[in-house]
Design a protein around this motif. Sequence first.
Motif, short mmCIF file in Angstrom:
data_model
loop_
_atom_site.label_atom_id
_atom_site.label_comp_id
_atom_site.label_asym_id
_atom_site.label_seq_id
_atom_site.Cartn_x
_atom_site.Cartn_y
_atom_site.Cartn_z
N THR A 220 0.84 -1.18 0.00
CA THR A 220 0.00 0.00 0.00
C THR A 220 0.89 1.24 0.00
OG1 THR A 220 -1.75 -1.14 1.19
CG2 THR A 220 -1.76 1.27 1.27
N LEU A 221 0.59 2.15 -0.90
CA LEU A 221 1.28 3.44 -0.95
C LEU A 221 0.40 4.48 -0.27
CD1 LEU A 221 2.54 3.25 -4.64
CD2 LEU A 221 3.91 2.98 -2.57
N LEU A 222 1.03 5.35 0.52
CA LEU A 222 0.32 6.34 1.30
C LEU A 222 0.59 7.75 0.77
CD1 LEU A 222 1.11 4.99 4.88
CD2 LEU A 222 -0.90 4.52 3.47
N PRO A 223 -0.29 8.71 1.03
CA PRO A 223 -0.03 10.08 0.61
C PRO A 223 1.32 10.57 1.13
CG PRO A 223 -2.28 9.86 1.37
CD PRO A 223 -1.60 8.56 1.70
N GLY A 224 2.10 11.13 0.24
CA GLY A 224 3.44 11.60 0.61
C GLY A 224 4.54 10.59 0.36
N ASP A 225 4.19 9.33 0.11
CA ASP A 225 5.23 8.36 -0.24
C ASP A 225 5.89 8.75 -1.56
OD1 ASP A 225 4.89 6.86 2.02
OD2 ASP A 225 3.84 5.19 1.05
N VAL A 226 7.12 8.31 -1.73
CA VAL A 226 7.92 8.73 -2.88
C VAL A 226 8.45 7.51 -3.62
CG1 VAL A 226 10.10 9.85 -3.55
CG2 VAL A 226 8.60 10.94 -1.87
N ILE A 227 8.38 7.58 -4.94
CA ILE A 227 9.01 6.58 -5.81
C ILE A 227 10.14 7.26 -6.57
CG2 ILE A 227 8.70 5.05 -7.79
CD1 ILE A 227 5.78 4.73 -6.96
N LEU A 228 11.35 6.73 -6.44
CA LEU A 228 12.49 7.21 -7.23
C LEU A 228 12.59 6.35 -8.48
CD1 LEU A 228 15.26 7.84 -4.53
CD2 LEU A 228 13.35 9.29 -5.23
N THR A 229 12.72 6.99 -9.64
CA THR A 229 12.51 6.30 -10.92
C THR A 229 13.79 5.86 -11.62
OG1 THR A 229 12.42 8.44 -12.05
CG2 THR A 229 10.33 7.50 -11.30
N GLY A 230 14.94 5.97 -10.95
CA GLY A 230 16.20 5.56 -11.57
C GLY A 230 16.99 6.75 -12.07
N THR A 231 18.24 6.50 -12.39
CA THR A 231 19.15 7.58 -12.78
C THR A 231 19.76 7.33 -14.15
OG1 THR A 231 20.99 8.96 -11.96
CG2 THR A 231 21.26 6.59 -11.76
N PRO A 232 19.96 8.38 -14.94
CA PRO A 232 20.67 8.22 -16.22
C PRO A 232 22.15 8.02 -16.00
CG PRO A 232 20.09 10.53 -15.87
CD PRO A 232 19.46 9.75 -14.75
N ALA A 233 22.86 7.74 -17.07
CA ALA A 233 24.30 7.49 -17.00
C ALA A 233 25.05 8.74 -16.54
CB ALA A 233 24.82 7.04 -18.36
N GLY A 234 26.27 8.50 -16.04
CA GLY A 234 27.13 9.61 -15.65
C GLY A 234 27.34 9.73 -14.16
N VAL A 235 26.88 8.73 -13.39
CA VAL A 235 27.09 8.81 -11.93
C VAL A 235 28.58 8.88 -11.64
CG1 VAL A 235 24.96 7.57 -11.49
CG2 VAL A 235 27.09 6.28 -11.63
N GLY A 236 28.92 9.53 -10.53
CA GLY A 236 30.33 9.69 -10.21
C GLY A 236 30.53 10.16 -8.79
N PRO A 237 31.79 10.36 -8.42
CA PRO A 237 32.14 10.57 -7.02
C PRO A 237 31.80 11.97 -6.51
CG PRO A 237 34.10 10.69 -8.39
CD PRO A 237 32.99 10.25 -9.29
N LEU A 238 31.54 12.02 -5.21
CA LEU A 238 31.37 13.26 -4.47
C LEU A 238 32.40 13.30 -3.36
CD1 LEU A 238 27.48 13.33 -4.06
CD2 LEU A 238 28.84 14.85 -5.51
N ASN A 239 32.91 14.50 -3.10
CA ASN A 239 33.89 14.69 -2.04
C ASN A 239 33.39 15.76 -1.07
OD1 ASN A 239 36.09 12.94 -3.11
ND2 ASN A 239 36.03 14.42 -4.80
N VAL A 240 33.94 15.74 0.13
CA VAL A 240 33.59 16.75 1.12
C VAL A 240 33.89 18.13 0.54
CG1 VAL A 240 34.18 17.68 3.38
CG2 VAL A 240 33.93 15.22 3.07
N GLY A 241 32.93 19.03 0.64
CA GLY A 241 33.06 20.37 0.09
C GLY A 241 32.39 20.56 -1.25
N ASP A 242 32.02 19.46 -1.92
CA ASP A 242 31.36 19.56 -3.22
C ASP A 242 29.94 20.10 -3.08
OD1 ASP A 242 33.53 18.61 -4.61
OD2 ASP A 242 32.75 16.57 -4.85
N GLU A 243 29.50 20.83 -4.09
CA GLU A 243 28.11 21.24 -4.20
C GLU A 243 27.50 20.49 -5.37
OE1 GLU A 243 26.36 25.43 -3.54
OE2 GLU A 243 26.50 25.24 -5.73
#
Length: 262
Positions: A220-243
């Motif tokens: 059962t899905l409730l009001p306010g629940d969220v579905i994330l639909t996947g990500t396109p190519a190009g994922v990569g690293p994040l470091n402390v200080g990155d925006e």
Amino acid sequence: MRIARFSIDGNVAFGAISAAAGERGPDDLVLDIIKGIPYADFELSGVKVPLSKVRLLPPVLPSKVVAVGRNYAEHAAELGNEVPDLPLTFFKPSTSVTGPGDDIAYPSFSSELHHEAELAVVIGRMCREVPRERAKDVVFGYTCANDITARDVQQREKQWARAKGFDTSCPLGPWVETDLDPADLAIQCTVNGQQRQLGRTSDMIRSVEDLIVHISEAMTLLPGDVILTGTPAGVGPLNVGDEVAVTIEGIGTLTNKVIKRG
């Protein structure tokens, strides 16, 4: 309509975003405070506050975030994975959710943090076993999401609970857009202003409707629940200080900074 959740003077409310009378610039946006919560039919109070005077919060507080992996073929390939026969789903807990402008805390148990820009679907009514022709009826709207992932932990532990479910691993925002066709939207991620990801939701293997049908078969899905639909190519690293910023056509931009976990 754009619906934001915000705080002002210690109070939390929802509001509909619009331009002040006779004005059109981004600095002239105002929030018309909503009476109650916005998922069912709601009324505007007529009390308006400038958007520049409030702190935007996560646009919803979901009971659960149901995320979908490998829903873009090029992203699956870049990590050496096959496209699954059925949607690959996993959970991010409610405690992983954070809002626009909030910090992403680099987890102490990882040394390889990645960004994943995603279109997020916000559910607007309680539903179960939704037929495909009714899938759009249960959608409240759409927002930007960043499925922050401890990639080394994901690969080492196989089960993704810690890798994708740690605190601040699910930035959402800046608001919910209720009047939007999600079928073919540009989705982009930048880190320190440099483009990392650029794709279109039309490249998703399974559509928003397909995902709602598949997920609601099981729960059962409730009001306010969220579905994330996947990500396109190009994922990569994040470091402390990155925006890191996620921009989706027709919605806006979600920006967060990475800090060392205290």
